[in-house]
Design a protein around this motif. Sequence first.
Motif, short mmCIF file in Angstrom:
data_model
loop_
_atom_site.label_atom_id
_atom_site.label_comp_id
_atom_site.label_asym_id
_atom_site.label_seq_id
_atom_site.Cartn_x
_atom_site.Cartn_y
_atom_site.Cartn_z
N PRO A 112 0.82 -1.23 0.00
CA PRO A 112 0.00 0.00 0.00
C PRO A 112 0.84 1.27 0.00
N LEU A 113 1.97 1.25 0.69
CA LEU A 113 2.87 2.40 0.70
C LEU A 113 3.52 2.58 -0.68
N PHE A 114 3.95 1.49 -1.27
CA PHE A 114 4.54 1.52 -2.61
C PHE A 114 3.55 2.10 -3.63
N LEU A 115 2.28 1.72 -3.53
CA LEU A 115 1.27 2.24 -4.44
C LEU A 115 1.01 3.72 -4.20
N GLU A 116 1.08 4.13 -2.95
CA GLU A 116 0.94 5.55 -2.63
C GLU A 116 2.06 6.34 -3.31
N PHE A 117 3.25 5.78 -3.29
CA PHE A 117 4.40 6.39 -3.97
C PHE A 117 4.15 6.50 -5.48
N LEU A 118 3.65 5.42 -6.08
CA LEU A 118 3.38 5.44 -7.51
C LEU A 118 2.36 6.52 -7.87
N GLY A 119 1.44 6.79 -6.94
CA GLY A 119 0.43 7.80 -7.20
C GLY A 119 0.94 9.22 -7.10
N GLN A 120 2.17 9.39 -6.60
CA GLN A 120 2.71 10.74 -6.41
C GLN A 120 3.86 11.09 -7.35
N VAL A 121 4.26 10.14 -8.18
CA VAL A 121 5.32 10.41 -9.15
C VAL A 121 4.71 10.54 -10.54
N ASP A 122 5.51 10.95 -11.50
CA ASP A 122 5.01 11.10 -12.86
C ASP A 122 4.71 9.73 -13.48
N ALA A 123 3.95 9.76 -14.56
CA ALA A 123 3.46 8.52 -15.17
C ALA A 123 4.60 7.61 -15.62
N ALA A 124 5.66 8.19 -16.18
CA ALA A 124 6.77 7.37 -16.68
C ALA A 124 7.48 6.66 -15.53
N THR A 125 7.69 7.36 -14.42
CA THR A 125 8.34 6.76 -13.26
C THR A 125 7.47 5.67 -12.66
N ALA A 126 6.17 5.94 -12.56
CA ALA A 126 5.24 4.95 -12.02
C ALA A 126 5.24 3.70 -12.89
N GLU A 127 5.25 3.89 -14.20
CA GLU A 127 5.25 2.75 -15.12
C GLU A 127 6.52 1.91 -14.95
N GLU A 128 7.65 2.59 -14.77
CA GLU A 128 8.92 1.87 -14.61
C GLU A 128 8.93 1.04 -13.33
N PHE A 129 8.52 1.65 -12.22
CA PHE A 129 8.52 0.94 -10.95
C PHE A 129 7.50 -0.20 -10.95
N LEU A 130 6.34 0.03 -11.52
CA LEU A 130 5.33 -1.03 -11.57
C LEU A 130 5.82 -2.19 -12.42
N GLY A 131 6.47 -1.89 -13.54
CA GLY A 131 7.00 -2.94 -14.39
C GLY A 131 8.05 -3.78 -13.69
N GLU A 132 8.87 -3.13 -12.85
CA GLU A 132 9.89 -3.86 -12.11
C GLU A 132 9.29 -4.76 -11.04
N SER A 133 8.21 -4.31 -10.44
CA SER A 133 7.63 -5.02 -9.29
C SER A 133 6.51 -5.97 -9.65
N ILE A 134 6.07 -5.98 -10.90
CA ILE A 134 4.87 -6.74 -11.26
C ILE A 134 5.07 -8.24 -11.08
N HIS A 135 6.30 -8.71 -11.15
CA HIS A 135 6.56 -10.13 -10.96
C HIS A 135 6.14 -10.58 -9.57
N VAL A 136 6.47 -9.75 -8.58
CA VAL A 136 6.09 -10.06 -7.20
C VAL A 136 4.60 -9.84 -6.99
N ILE A 137 4.11 -8.73 -7.50
CA ILE A 137 2.69 -8.41 -7.34
C ILE A 137 1.80 -9.50 -7.94
N ALA A 138 2.18 -9.98 -9.11
CA ALA A 138 1.40 -11.04 -9.75
C ALA A 138 1.42 -12.32 -8.93
N ARG A 139 2.56 -12.62 -8.31
CA ARG A 139 2.68 -13.82 -7.48
C ARG A 139 1.70 -13.75 -6.29
N ILE A 140 1.64 -12.61 -5.64
CA ILE A 140 0.71 -12.44 -4.52
C ILE A 140 -0.73 -12.59 -5.01
#
Length: 225
Positions: A112-140
């Motif tokens: 939830p904290l990580f998602l709050e961070f994604l909501g406060q950065v620009d779209a390109a940065t959010a896309e990059e971080f989400l792409g990096e973390s999606i492997h873990v997120i999908a597993r959960i």
Amino acid sequence: MKHFQILSALLQYPEEVLIEALPEICQELEDAPAGMAGVLEPLVDFLASQPLISLQESYVNTFDRSRSHSLHLFEHVYGESRDRGPAMVSLMQEYTDRGFFIAADELPDYLPLFLEFLGQVDAATAEEFLGESIHVIARIGEKLQESGSPYACVFDVLRSLTDVAPLPLAEPPVRDMDEVMEQFGAGFDGIEPLLQLSKPGSACGSSTQTIQFHPRSNTAVQQGV
């Protein structure tokens, strides 16, 4: 990027303030990416239809008593290994560099904290971080889907927000808890070990580390954040 903040709110421990905000959340979802409101409808209906005490019990049973459902991302990558501490510090530094500061009692890999961070950065940065973390997120999300949890739909939405295909995760390493406590000491609650950054030149490696949301391998190398 308000949809990330909505997802963050839905994944937090249910309190009265969240239940009261559900009509507002539904209204905000009208402006969210296409289809998001429909995918989240089962969870919103669940939160709106159950007594608060039942929601809280369900949340604890889902996320606090099942390691495979943990909302701490690095739990699924590093487990109790010593690499978890440097990854935490690196992620915290990413937050700080972008002007995002968190309370001292919250770990930076809490979803939830990580998602709050994604909501406060620009779209390109959010896309990059989400792409990096999606492997873990999908597993959960897969584990939640297997258990029939209404929270699984949040992870379906997150998967839809990136074009990165999730890669399978190996089981995180597990170390003897006595060894961990001896090496790293207690965490904020005095019980759980908080893996800390190793000193330069120690056996644990250097004082900095590229964040790895997915273990590197020879066949699947992901670019660090």
